[in-house]
Design a protein around this motif. Structure first.
Motif, short mmCIF file in Angstrom:
data_model
loop_
_atom_site.label_atom_id
_atom_site.label_comp_id
_atom_site.label_asym_id
_atom_site.label_seq_id
_atom_site.Cartn_x
_atom_site.Cartn_y
_atom_site.Cartn_z
N LEU A 212 0.51 -0.93 -0.01
CA LEU A 212 0.02 -0.09 -0.10
C LEU A 212 0.63 1.19 -0.16
O LEU A 212 -0.05 2.11 -0.20
CB LEU A 212 -0.93 -0.29 1.48
N TYR A 213 1.88 1.32 0.28
CA TYR A 213 3.24 2.80 0.32
C TYR A 213 4.44 2.88 -0.53
O TYR A 213 5.25 3.53 -0.26
CB TYR A 213 3.05 2.58 1.96
N ALA A 214 3.68 1.11 -1.33
CA ALA A 214 5.14 1.56 -2.45
C ALA A 214 5.76 2.32 -3.11
O ALA A 214 6.58 2.35 -3.03
CB ALA A 214 4.75 -0.26 -2.81
N ALA A 215 4.74 3.39 -3.06
CA ALA A 215 3.94 4.66 -4.54
C ALA A 215 5.72 5.27 -4.17
O ALA A 215 6.40 5.95 -4.75
CB ALA A 215 3.49 4.74 -4.95
N PHE A 216 5.53 5.03 -2.20
CA PHE A 216 6.49 5.89 -2.11
C PHE A 216 8.49 6.20 -1.63
O PHE A 216 8.62 6.12 -1.25
CB PHE A 216 5.93 6.29 -0.44
N TYR B 49 -1.28 13.23 -11.40
CA TYR B 49 -2.43 13.86 -10.42
C TYR B 49 -1.63 13.27 -9.38
O TYR B 49 -1.15 13.83 -8.14
CB TYR B 49 -3.34 13.45 -10.54
N VAL B 50 -1.64 11.88 -9.39
CA VAL B 50 -1.07 11.15 -7.75
C VAL B 50 0.80 10.51 -8.00
O VAL B 50 1.44 11.33 -6.78
CB VAL B 50 -1.13 8.90 -8.48
N ASP B 51 1.24 11.19 -9.76
CA ASP B 51 3.02 10.85 -9.77
C ASP B 51 2.84 12.46 -8.81
O ASP B 51 4.50 12.69 -7.80
CB ASP B 51 3.26 10.94 -10.76
N ALA B 52 2.50 12.97 -8.79
CA ALA B 52 2.90 14.33 -8.36
C ALA B 52 2.15 14.80 -6.94
O ALA B 52 3.37 15.58 -6.12
CB ALA B 52 1.52 15.95 -8.44
N TYR B 53 1.27 14.07 -6.29
CA TYR B 53 1.62 14.24 -5.25
C TYR B 53 2.14 13.90 -3.88
O TYR B 53 2.61 13.70 -3.40
CB TYR B 53 -0.37 13.52 -4.74
N VAL B 54 2.90 12.25 -4.99
CA VAL B 54 3.67 11.47 -4.21
C VAL B 54 5.35 12.24 -3.40
O VAL B 54 6.01 12.30 -3.10
CB VAL B 54 3.97 10.03 -4.97
N ALA B 55 5.35 13.07 -5.00
CA ALA B 55 6.71 14.21 -5.38
C ALA B 55 6.76 14.88 -4.50
O ALA B 55 7.74 14.85 -3.73
CB ALA B 55 6.87 14.39 -6.47
N GLU B 56 5.26 14.94 -4.30
CA GLU B 56 5.36 16.51 -3.15
C GLU B 56 5.55 16.03 -1.34
O GLU B 56 6.35 16.48 -0.51
CB GLU B 56 3.82 17.90 -2.77
N VAL B 57 5.07 14.91 -1.30
CA VAL B 57 4.94 13.86 -0.23
C VAL B 57 6.53 13.83 -0.03
O VAL B 57 6.92 14.14 1.97
CB VAL B 57 4.12 12.57 -0.12
N LEU B 58 7.54 13.41 -0.82
CA LEU B 58 8.91 12.96 -0.55
C LEU B 58 9.37 14.26 -0.39
O LEU B 58 10.14 13.95 0.76
CB LEU B 58 9.37 12.20 -1.65
N ARG B 59 8.99 15.51 -0.66
CA ARG B 59 9.88 16.54 -0.58
C ARG B 59 9.33 16.66 1.26
O ARG B 59 10.12 17.93 1.55
CB ARG B 59 9.01 17.51 -1.10
N ALA B 60 8.32 16.94 1.30
CA ALA B 60 7.65 17.32 2.48
C ALA B 60 8.15 16.74 3.49
O ALA B 60 8.12 16.98 4.65
CB ALA B 60 6.13 17.15 2.67
#
Length: 372
Positions: free
Chosen positions: A204-208, A281-292
C-alpha cells in the motif's frame, strides 16, 4: 478473552465461534476527524484528482439503482500497472477487485487459512493481520524487527519458513509503522524458496519508495506470490474503499471465491476509473509528500527530536512528554496523530503521516511548541 465480551448465558444472545469469542477486533478511532489535519491514518491529505470529483458529480440515479458492473476496470488496472513498469504482461484475470485492501487481506485468510495453520509475519506491523488470522483459528509467528533501525529480520524469517512451513507469510513493504523496506529481489527469492507458502506482500505504501515487486516478478515462475495495492494512500479514495490483488490467475480465483459478487460498489468503480486515468496527479502528490518528508526529517534533526524515518508516507517520533498528553494537545490544535502505545519495540512513540510541506510546517510548529 476480550473484557468487553459477555459470556454466553441461557436465554442470552447465541455465542459465536470460540475463535471469535476470544477475538479482540482491530479498531481505529475514526470519529471526530472532519475538518482536522489528518496525520493519523496515512491518507492522502489533499483529496483525489479533479477527474474523480467530476465522475462522482456525474453519477446518475440509474447507476445508483442497479448492481455494480466491473467491465473494463481490471483492464484499466492492468494498463496502469504496465505503464508503471510491470514486467509481466498481465491479464485481467490476474487482478482481483476488493472493497479496500483490508477486504483483500480478509479474503486471503478465508481462502487459505485453516484452523491450526501457521501465519508468519513481522512485529510490529499492520494490526489487521492478527484478527484475520485468529478468526480462522490460525497460529501466529511474529518475528520482531531488529535494532534501533528496525531492520528486516531476513535470516529469522527464512529460518522460520523452513522450520514452520507456514500457510501464509505476510510482509508489509514498506512496513507500517516502522517504514522498514525489503528489496523486491529478496521477496521474490523468498517466495521461490517456499513454494507451499502463499507470500502476500502488502504494497500500500510502495509508491513512496519504488520497492514494488511488480516490475520484477513473473507469476508463472512464482505463483505463490500475491501483491496487494489500493487507491487510498496515493489517489485519495480512502472513503470509497477500492483495493486490488495482483498475482497468478489461480490464486486470484481462489481468493475471489470467498467474496461477495458485488462487494465493490458502483461509486468506487467510477472513482477508480477516473483516478487511474490521472496518474500524473498521483505522481505529483507522491513527489510533494517526498519533499515534505525530507523537510520534516531535517526539522526534527535540527530540533534534536528522536525520530525514525525509512519508507512510506509516515515516520515515528518519540516525544519528551507522554504520548497520550502530546496526542491530546495536538488534537486541541486540530492536528491528528496516531499513538503507538502498546506496540512491540515502539511503545512510547507516535506515528505521524506526511502531508504537504505546508501541512508539515503547521505540524512542526505546533509539536515543538507543545513538546519543547
Amino acid at each position: 478473552m476480550n473484557d468487553n465480551i459477555q459470556p454466553f448465558t441461557p436465554g442470552g444472545a447465541p455465542a459465536a465461534r470460540a475463535d471469535v469469542e476470544q477475538l479482540k477486533a482491530y479498531s481505529a478511532p475514526l470519529e471526530g476527524r472532519r475538518n482536522m489535519l489528518r496525520l493519523d491514518f496515512n491518507e492522502n491529505t489533499i483529496g483525489p484528482s479533479p477527474l474523480v470529483a467530476q465522475a462522482l458529480r456525474g453519477f446518475s440515479t440509474e447507476e445508483i439503482a442497479v448492481y455494480p458492473e466491473y467491465d473494463g476496470l481490471r483492464e484499466a488496472v492492468v494498463r496502469n500497472l504496465m505503464e508503471g513498469g510491470c514486467r509481466e504482461r498481465l491479464n485481467p484475470d490476474q487482478v482481483g477487485l476488493f472493497n479496500g485492501a483490508d477486504a483483500a487481506i480478509h479474503a486471503v485468510f478465508q481462502a487459505y487459512g485453516d484452523a491450526g495453520d501457521c501465519v508468519l509475519t513481522t512485529a510490529p506491523t499492520f494490526g489487521y493481520y492478527t484478527p484475520c488470522a485468529r478468526t480462522q483459528g490460525m497460529t501466529i509467528e511474529a518475528i520482531p524487527y531488529e535494532g534501533e533501525t528496525f531492520a528486516f529480520p531476513l535470516a529469522a524469517i527464512q529460518e522460520a519458513l523452513t522450520r514452520l512451513s507456514p500457510r501464509l507469510l505476510l510482509i508489509c513493504n514498506p512496513n507500517n509503522p516502522t517504514g522498514t523496506r525489503l528489496a523486491p529481489e529478496q521477496i521474490i527469492a523468498m517466495a521461490a524458496s517456499a513454494p507451499d507458502t502463499l507470500l502476500v506482500v502488502d504494497e500500500l505504501y510502495a509508491a513512496f519508495t519504488g520497492d514494488s515487486v511488480l516490475p520484477l516478478v513473473d507469476f508463472a515462475e512464482t505463483p505463490n506470490l500475491l501483491v496487494l495495492q489500493s487507491l487510498s494512500k496515493t489517489a485519495g479514495l480512502a472513503a470509497l474503499r477500492i483495493g486490488f490483488a495482483v498475482g497468478h490467475a489461480a490464486v486470484i480465483d481462489r481468493v475471489g471465491r470467498v467474496t461477495g459478487p458485488y462487494d465493490v460498489n458502483s461509486v468506487a468503480v467510477a472513482a477508480a476509473f477516473a483516478a487511474l486515468a490521472d496518474q500524473s496527479y498521483v505522481d505529483a502528490y507522491v513527489a510533494e509528500v517526498l519533499r515534505a518528508r525530507d523537510w520534516t526529517v531535517e526539522a526534527l534533526q535540527q530540533a534534536g527530536v528522536r525520530h525514525h524515518c525509512d519508507g512510506g508516507n509516515y515516520l515515528l517520533i518519540w516525544p519528551r512528554k507522554p504520548v497520550a498528553e502530546v496526542d491530546a494537545a495536538l488534537r486541541g490544535e486540530g492536528i491528528l496523530i496516531r499513538s503507538m502505545a502498546g506496540k512491540p519495540l515502539i511503545d512510547g512513540c507516535f506515528r505521524v503521516s506526511i502531508g504537504t510541506t505546508s501541512q508539515m510546517q503547521r505540524f512542526m510548529e505546533a509539536y515543538l511548541r507543545l513538546d519543547p
